[in-house]
Every structure is written in C-alpha cells, then in structure tokens.
Design a protein around this motif. Structure first.
Motif, mmCIF file in Angstrom:
data_model
loop_
_atom_site.group_PDB
_atom_site.id
_atom_site.type_symbol
_atom_site.label_atom_id
_atom_site.label_comp_id
_atom_site.label_asym_id
_atom_site.label_seq_id
_atom_site.Cartn_x
_atom_site.Cartn_y
_atom_site.Cartn_z
ATOM 1 N N LEU B 6 27.560 54.559 147.779
ATOM 2 C CA LEU B 6 28.290 53.160 148.261
ATOM 3 C C LEU B 6 27.223 52.735 148.657
ATOM 4 C CD1 LEU B 6 30.647 54.943 150.214
ATOM 5 C CD2 LEU B 6 31.355 54.309 147.882
ATOM 6 N N HIS B 7 27.445 51.574 148.989
ATOM 7 C CA HIS B 7 27.007 49.921 149.434
ATOM 8 C C HIS B 7 26.693 49.781 151.310
ATOM 9 C CE1 HIS B 7 25.923 48.559 145.509
ATOM 10 N NE2 HIS B 7 26.846 48.281 145.181
ATOM 11 N N LEU B 8 27.725 49.655 150.902
ATOM 12 C CA LEU B 8 28.052 49.723 153.163
ATOM 13 C C LEU B 8 29.029 51.144 153.553
ATOM 14 C CD1 LEU B 8 29.385 45.995 153.216
ATOM 15 C CD2 LEU B 8 27.438 47.269 153.778
ATOM 16 N N PRO B 9 28.219 51.365 154.656
ATOM 17 C CA PRO B 9 28.829 52.568 155.280
ATOM 18 C C PRO B 9 30.094 52.808 156.276
ATOM 19 C CG PRO B 9 26.185 51.963 156.319
ATOM 20 C CD PRO B 9 26.874 50.864 155.846
ATOM 21 N N THR B 10 30.423 51.176 157.379
ATOM 22 C CA THR B 10 31.123 50.539 157.729
ATOM 23 C C THR B 10 31.540 49.395 157.651
ATOM 24 O OG1 THR B 10 30.806 51.775 159.889
ATOM 25 C CG2 THR B 10 32.000 50.771 160.052
ATOM 26 N N LEU B 11 33.223 49.381 157.573
ATOM 27 C CA LEU B 11 33.043 48.041 156.870
ATOM 28 C C LEU B 11 34.833 48.039 158.070
ATOM 29 C CD1 LEU B 11 34.361 45.878 154.953
ATOM 30 C CD2 LEU B 11 35.745 47.101 153.919
ATOM 31 N N SER B 12 34.688 46.555 159.021
ATOM 32 C CA SER B 12 35.934 46.420 159.846
ATOM 33 C C SER B 12 36.480 45.269 159.112
ATOM 34 C CB SER B 12 34.640 45.732 160.667
ATOM 35 O OG SER B 12 35.855 45.540 161.962
ATOM 36 N N VAL B 13 37.570 45.376 158.944
ATOM 37 C CA VAL B 13 38.389 44.286 158.654
ATOM 38 C C VAL B 13 39.451 44.249 159.659
ATOM 39 C CG1 VAL B 13 38.019 44.413 156.283
ATOM 40 C CG2 VAL B 13 39.647 45.588 156.847
ATOM 41 N N GLN B 14 40.417 43.044 159.063
ATOM 42 C CA GLN B 14 41.915 42.482 160.324
ATOM 43 C C GLN B 14 42.842 42.965 159.704
ATOM 44 O OE1 GLN B 14 41.817 40.958 163.111
ATOM 45 N NE2 GLN B 14 39.591 40.623 163.275
ATOM 46 N N GLU B 15 43.694 43.559 160.250
ATOM 47 C CA GLU B 15 45.091 43.902 159.518
ATOM 48 C C GLU B 15 45.694 42.904 159.124
ATOM 49 O OE1 GLU B 15 47.830 45.287 162.288
ATOM 50 O OE2 GLU B 15 49.066 45.888 161.374
ATOM 51 N N GLY B 16 46.146 43.223 158.036
ATOM 52 C CA GLY B 16 46.743 42.538 156.748
ATOM 53 C C GLY B 16 46.081 42.005 155.799
ATOM 54 N N ASP B 17 44.077 41.883 156.393
ATOM 55 C CA ASP B 17 43.777 41.352 155.198
ATOM 56 C C ASP B 17 44.012 42.260 154.387
ATOM 57 O OD1 ASP B 17 41.161 39.300 157.023
ATOM 58 O OD2 ASP B 17 43.661 38.700 156.635
ATOM 59 N N ASN B 18 42.464 41.834 153.171
ATOM 60 C CA ASN B 18 42.338 42.055 151.871
ATOM 61 C C ASN B 18 41.224 43.361 152.397
ATOM 62 O OD1 ASN B 18 44.636 41.796 150.436
ATOM 63 N ND2 ASN B 18 43.332 40.051 149.429
ATOM 64 N N SER B 19 41.209 44.387 151.441
ATOM 65 C CA SER B 19 39.350 45.131 151.881
ATOM 66 C C SER B 19 38.789 45.581 150.251
ATOM 67 C CB SER B 19 39.819 46.392 152.727
ATOM 68 O OG SER B 19 40.706 46.577 153.937
ATOM 69 N N ILE B 20 37.674 45.675 149.956
ATOM 70 C CA ILE B 20 37.205 45.566 148.998
ATOM 71 C C ILE B 20 36.020 46.730 149.784
ATOM 72 C CG2 ILE B 20 35.526 44.418 147.623
ATOM 73 C CD1 ILE B 20 37.014 42.602 147.719
ATOM 74 N N ILE B 21 35.926 47.866 148.937
ATOM 75 C CA ILE B 21 35.245 48.056 149.247
ATOM 76 C C ILE B 21 34.446 49.476 147.789
ATOM 77 C CG2 ILE B 21 34.741 51.224 149.786
ATOM 78 C CD1 ILE B 21 37.358 51.189 151.369
ATOM 79 N N ASN B 22 32.753 48.643 148.199
ATOM 80 C CA ASN B 22 32.199 48.983 146.623
ATOM 81 C C ASN B 22 31.716 50.387 146.482
ATOM 82 O OD1 ASN B 22 32.271 46.538 145.666
ATOM 83 N ND2 ASN B 22 31.533 45.681 148.175
ATOM 84 N N CYS B 23 31.681 51.101 145.209
ATOM 85 C CA CYS B 23 30.713 51.510 145.407
ATOM 86 C C CYS B 23 29.377 51.974 143.881
ATOM 87 C CB CYS B 23 30.879 52.644 145.229
ATOM 88 S SG CYS B 23 30.592 54.180 144.132
ATOM 89 N N ALA B 24 27.799 51.817 144.304
ATOM 90 C CA ALA B 24 27.246 51.916 142.737
ATOM 91 C C ALA B 24 27.380 53.599 142.150
ATOM 92 C CB ALA B 24 25.948 51.469 143.702
ATOM 93 N N TYR B 25 27.070 53.869 140.756
ATOM 94 C CA TYR B 25 27.102 54.625 140.031
ATOM 95 C C TYR B 25 25.431 54.831 139.434
ATOM 96 C CZ TYR B 25 29.701 53.248 136.461
ATOM 97 O OH TYR B 25 29.966 52.775 135.174
ATOM 98 N N SER B 26 24.540 55.512 139.063
ATOM 99 C CA SER B 26 23.448 56.196 138.724
ATOM 100 C C SER B 26 23.778 56.723 137.237
ATOM 101 C CB SER B 26 22.367 56.494 139.414
ATOM 102 O OG SER B 26 22.561 57.496 139.535
ATOM 103 N N ASN B 27 24.625 57.147 137.163
ATOM 104 C CA ASN B 27 24.768 58.203 136.245
ATOM 105 C C ASN B 27 25.449 57.562 134.797
ATOM 106 O OD1 ASN B 27 24.495 60.160 133.763
ATOM 107 N ND2 ASN B 27 25.765 61.446 135.439
ATOM 108 N N SER B 28 25.093 57.130 133.794
ATOM 109 C CA SER B 28 25.176 56.917 132.994
ATOM 110 C C SER B 28 26.175 56.892 131.921
ATOM 111 C CB SER B 28 24.369 55.267 131.920
ATOM 112 O OG SER B 28 23.815 56.793 131.229
ATOM 113 N N ALA B 29 25.986 58.328 131.802
ATOM 114 C CA ALA B 29 26.744 59.338 131.259
ATOM 115 C C ALA B 29 28.729 59.588 131.230
ATOM 116 C CB ALA B 29 26.547 60.725 130.088
ATOM 117 N N SER B 30 28.228 59.086 132.953
ATOM 118 C CA SER B 30 29.633 59.851 133.262
ATOM 119 C C SER B 30 30.732 58.803 133.577
ATOM 120 C CB SER B 30 29.928 59.140 135.642
ATOM 121 O OG SER B 30 28.367 59.656 136.019
ATOM 122 N N ASP B 31 32.043 58.795 133.476
ATOM 123 C CA ASP B 31 33.053 58.336 132.316
ATOM 124 C C ASP B 31 34.130 58.229 132.641
ATOM 125 O OD1 ASP B 31 33.203 60.271 128.901
ATOM 126 O OD2 ASP B 31 33.557 61.039 131.510
#
Lengths: 117, 114
Positions: B6-31
């Motif tokens: 994951l890109h960030l260990p902590t994400l702080s957002v205001q109540e009511g806002d939209n949240s976006i949590i990101n993830c990178a993977y390295s195994n190209s065989a994962s499907d």
C-alpha cells in the motif's frame, strides 16, 4: 449464519512454553486457513487445508508450529516451544471450494491474540 | 517479499468526504483481488472483490478500480462515515491457482475527522 469461531481470544505465555489455538469454521466451508498477523502488519498465511488435507504449508515454521484438521471441520494450531517473535494475532478463516464467483472470499474469525513474554 | 503493498500507512479524511485508498501489487500473475476492512480487535471483514477481467466494480458506497497496466488497485468509499474508521487491506491471489490463500499488504489506517 454463524461465523468462524476461535478460542481462546487471549493467551499470555512465557517463551519456550507451548500453546494451542482452536478454530471452528463456517458450516459447509471445506477450506480452512490459519494466518499470523503481527502488530501493524497484514495477515500472513501459515497453512491452508482443503477438508482434512494440507494444500499449502510453505510458510509454516514446521520446527515449532503444527496444525491439524483431523475430521475436516475443526482445526487446531499449536506452537511448541514459543518464541518472543511469535507474539501476534492468529486468525482462522474459511471459504467455500474454489471455482465459483465469490468462492475465494475468506471469512475470518476474531482471532486469538498471543503474547509471549 | 510481499507481492502486495500500500502507498500510505495512514489516511485522514473529513466525515462526509470521499476516501481513496491505494494499493500496488507486483505479481503480474495475480488475477483476483479483495479489499478487507479490519476494525480494532476484530478479524478482517470482506468489502469487495474484483477479477482481472474487470476494471471496475461497485458495491454499496464502495468502488474498486483495477489498473492492470500499472498493477494498481484502489478502493473508493463514498460519503465516509465514522464507522468506516479501520485498517483497510488489499489482498491478491491467482484465481483457480490451487492454493488460494490470499496475500495481504500492510494496510492503510483510515481515520475519520468529525
């Protein structure tokens, strides 16, 4: 539908002692998993059972960890002797057989928190 | 090493806002990819999954986006609520690969500001 049951919820032992954790999966789930979750990290797979057979135990430290699922339902994970680095939450999960959409979804229990002093 | 992170260990957002949590993977065989939510003292709880033949999937207030070109996964939570506070993990696997234990990333702690 009852969830995945685990016990005990908490266990404190001294290093070199032994400990056992028990898991009862969701009824009808053929696949059972044990994961280790160290504080601040994601769960790491230790062992996977399909019915009472082992599918994957490549990450299980076999010199001290053992697991069994003798009748294809309940499972026990044992650590003997425990080390300080075994302090973690031990999560049990179960899933339906693979091959159908959603079958890979793992349902987790609440976990057993182990502290080794 | 881990094949999912994951890109960030902590994400702080205001109540009511939209949240976006990101993830990178390295195994190209994962499907096959799953997002889990873990509240304090509880086991991970399934949120939504997606297979590699899709690039978007929607659930109730959540959307998962998959970009196979850059091996990136994201979880969008609409109108974030206090009950969304938790650690979010992405996990990956190879569909039908036999041993189907999921590989988890380290997690992102989502904090909701009032």
């Amino acid at each position: 539908e009852a969830g995945v049951a685990q016990s005990p919820r908490y266990k404190i032992i001294e290093k070199r002692q032994s400990v056992a954790f028990w898991c009862n999966p969701i009824s009808g789930h053929a696949t059972l998993y044990w994961y280790q979750q160290i504080l601040g990290q994601g769960p790491k797979l230790l062992i996977q059972f399909q019915n009472n057979g082992v599918v994957d135990d490549s990450q299980l430290p076999k010199d001290r960890f053992s697991a069994e699922r003798l009748k294809g339902v309940d499972s026990t994970l044992k650590i003997q002797p425990a080390k300080l680095e075994d302090s973690a939450v031990y999560l049990c999960a179960s899933s339906l057989d693979t091959g159908s959409l959603g079958a890979n979804v793992l349902t987790f229990g609440a976990g057993s928190r182990l502290t080794v002093l | 090493g881990e094949s999912v992170g994951l890109h960030l260990p902590t994400l702080s957002v205001q109540e009511g806002d939209n949240s976006i949590i990101n993830c990178a993977y390295s195994n190209s065989a994962s499907d096959y990819f799953i997002w889990y939510k873990q509240e304090s003292g509880k086991g991970p709880q399934f949120i939504i999954d997606i297979r590699s033949n899709m690039d978007k999937r929607q659930g109730q207030r959540v959307t998962v986006l998959l970009n196979k070109t850059v091996k990136h996964l994201s979880l969008q939570i609409a109108a974030t609520q206090p009950g969304d506070s938790a650690v979010y993990f992405c996990a990956e696997n190879i569909w039908g690969g036999g041993a189907d234990g999921l590989t988890f990333g380290k997690g992102t702690h989502l904090i909701i500001q009032p």
